[in-house]
Design an enzyme around this catalytic site. Structure first.
Site, PDB file in Angstrom:
ATOM      1  N   ASP A  22       0.848  -1.193   0.000  1.00  0.00           N
ATOM      2  CA  ASP A  22       0.000   0.000   0.000  1.00  0.00           C
ATOM      3  C   ASP A  22       0.889   1.251   0.000  1.00  0.00           C
ATOM      4  O   ASP A  22       1.815   1.354   0.814  1.00  0.00           O
ATOM      5  CB  ASP A  22      -0.863  -0.052   1.278  1.00  0.00           C
TER       6      ASP A  22
ATOM      7  N   GLU B 106      -1.697   5.948  -9.000  1.00  0.00           N
ATOM      8  CA  GLU B 106      -2.669   6.915  -8.448  1.00  0.00           C
ATOM      9  C   GLU B 106      -2.575   8.260  -9.144  1.00  0.00           C
ATOM     10  O   GLU B 106      -1.505   8.772  -9.424  1.00  0.00           O
ATOM     11  CB  GLU B 106      -2.450   7.109  -6.937  1.00  0.00           C
TER      12      GLU B 106
ATOM     13  N   HIS C 186      -8.118   9.691   3.917  1.00  0.00           N
ATOM     14  CA  HIS C 186      -7.538   8.758   4.889  1.00  0.00           C
ATOM     15  C   HIS C 186      -7.874   9.164   6.329  1.00  0.00           C
ATOM     16  O   HIS C 186      -8.058  10.330   6.618  1.00  0.00           O
ATOM     17  CB  HIS C 186      -6.018   8.715   4.728  1.00  0.00           C
ATOM     18  N   GLY C 187      -7.926   8.176   7.203  1.00  0.00           N
ATOM     19  CA  GLY C 187      -8.056   8.460   8.632  1.00  0.00           C
ATOM     20  C   GLY C 187      -9.478   8.427   9.155  1.00  0.00           C
ATOM     21  O   GLY C 187     -10.419   8.103   8.443  1.00  0.00           O
TER      22      GLY C 187
ATOM     23  N   GLY D 216      -8.967   5.314   1.405  1.00  0.00           N
ATOM     24  CA  GLY D 216      -9.608   6.128   2.450  1.00  0.00           C
ATOM     25  C   GLY D 216     -11.100   5.905   2.558  1.00  0.00           C
ATOM     26  O   GLY D 216     -11.871   6.855   2.688  1.00  0.00           O
TER      27      GLY D 216
ATOM     28  N   ASN E  38     -10.383   0.280  -0.102  1.00  0.00           N
ATOM     29  CA  ASN E  38      -9.439   0.172   1.005  1.00  0.00           C
ATOM     30  C   ASN E  38     -10.088   0.568   2.322  1.00  0.00           C
ATOM     31  O   ASN E  38     -10.644   1.658   2.433  1.00  0.00           O
ATOM     32  CB  ASN E  38      -8.250   1.105   0.767  1.00  0.00           C
TER      33      ASN E  38
ATOM     34  N   ASP F 276      -9.183   0.640   6.446  1.00  0.00           N
ATOM     35  CA  ASP F 276      -8.171   0.475   7.484  1.00  0.00           C
ATOM     36  C   ASP F 276      -8.680   1.028   8.816  1.00  0.00           C
ATOM     37  O   ASP F 276      -8.766   0.320   9.811  1.00  0.00           O
ATOM     38  CB  ASP F 276      -6.884   1.199   7.044  1.00  0.00           C
ATOM     39  N   SER F 277      -9.077   2.296   8.817  1.00  0.00           N
ATOM     40  CA  SER F 277      -9.452   2.950  10.083  1.00  0.00           C
ATOM     41  C   SER F 277     -10.572   2.227  10.815  1.00  0.00           C
ATOM     42  O   SER F 277     -10.569   2.167  12.048  1.00  0.00           O
ATOM     43  CB  SER F 277      -9.886   4.401   9.825  1.00  0.00           C
TER      44      SER F 277
END
Ligand SMILES: [Zn+2]
Length: 336
Positions: A94, A146, A190-191, A235, A277, A279-280
């Protein structure tokens, strides 16, 4: 040189082709530790979903690249042990930020890499991405590039119109670089704090922030330029408010954390978006479970007693994402 095929891993080519034709998306879950990996493999194996295990720079620094690769190899065997006889597991880098890191992952058994040149001037992004593709394709490793800049860890600045992927650039980029998939920016971020409160409206009943919608017009324009080409969304955590609530009620402090509504991701999954994607959300699930155990049993000091519940809650989260958001359950090529 380690050939990922000898490890039982697969690249993204076939899984993306089927995802686009089938109107669903492949989950790309980041992992940093054993509990997270167990939860990902348990959820994807039981639901017979293809899955992409993502390793970020942070994960490599935290858990060590060598160990992570062996863990992914172990994951293939674990999936079989769970009754999934033909797992489709991709090990993906990633946000690779240099040719060297991408090369080291290709050499070391990764089946897919991302080269993120999105912060570079366009021509430099093209040249760097091209170089990674030329190397990776020799070993049948797929490459994600990207275009456009996401807010969050990729950039200090929040995504504005000018940061969205420019549809007029995508044909040139894909043709010149030869990438297998393209990460785009259409308003994800993201986040766990994807939007500032002033960018959102607030639900009058719950007081929870409602983020601005994704730019589906930009996605449509990109799909028109590149029919059938695999598109990736980074994100894309939804920041489930039930986890935020548990965290905040048990000594945490995450005011106004907000993500991408799942209905919008569901809609995106049905288009050429074939990798999403997340993740958080798993970080939030882990933290919520651990905080709850600590609040309820202050005397607990056996990590298995709080990492276990964290693993269970993450498994539940991954299953929900696979079934209700991505639609990738029962999509293995061989379901036997
Ligand atoms: Zn990302």
């Amino acid at each position: 040189m380690v050939d990922y095929k000898s490890l039982g891993l697969v690249n993204t080519r076939e899984m993306f082709k089927r995802a686009i034709n089938g109107g669903y998306a492949i989950p790309a879950f980041n992992f940093n530790n054993m509990e997270q990996l167990q939860a990902i493999i348990k959820a994807s194996s039981e639901l017979k979903s293809p899955v992409i295990l993502q390793v970020s720079k942070g994960a490599r620094n935290y858990a060590n690249q060598t160990l992570l690769r062996y863990m992914a190899q172990g994951a293939v065997e674990y999936a079989k042990e769970l009754g999934c006889n033909h797992p489709e597991i991709c090990l993906h880098l990633d946000h690779g930020d240099s040719f060297e890191i991408c090369k080291s992952c290709v050499d070391f058994g990764f089946s897919s890499v991302m080269i993120d040149g999105s912060s570079l001037p366009y021509d430099e992004n093209v040249a760097l991405t091209r170089k990674v593709v030329e190397y990776a394709h020799q070993f049948d490793v797929t490459v994600e590039g990207e275009l456009g800049v996401l807010a969050g860890v990729e950039d200090e600045v929040q995504a504005e119109e000018s940061h969205y992927t420019k549809p007029e650039e995508v044909i040139d980029f894909v043709t010149k670089t030869g990438v297998d998939s393209l990460a785009i920016s259409i308003g994800t971020s993201h986040g766990a704090y994807k939007f500032k409160p002033e960018q959102c409206t607030r639900d009058p009943k719950t007081g929870v922030l409602v983020p601005p919608p994704l730019a589906f017009d930009v996605l449509d324009a990109i799909m028109e330029k590149l029919p059938g080409f695999p598109i990736v969304l980074h994100g894309s955590s939804s920041v489930p408010q039930e986890y935020v609530k548990i965290i905040n009620e048990n000594g945490g402090k995450l005011p106004d954390a907000v993500g991408i509504p799942e209905e919008q991701l569901r809609k995106a999954s049905k288009s050429a978006v074939c990798k999403i994607n997340i993740d958080s959300d798993s970080r939030l699930a882990f933290t919520a479970a651990v905080r709850k155990v600590f609040a309820e049993k202050p005397g607990e000091f056996d990590p298995r007693k709080y990492c276990g519940p964290a693993r269970d809650l993450m498994t539940e989260l991954y299953k929900h994402k696979i079934v209700d958001v991505l639609g990738s359950d029962n999509k293995l090529a061989n379901l036997e």
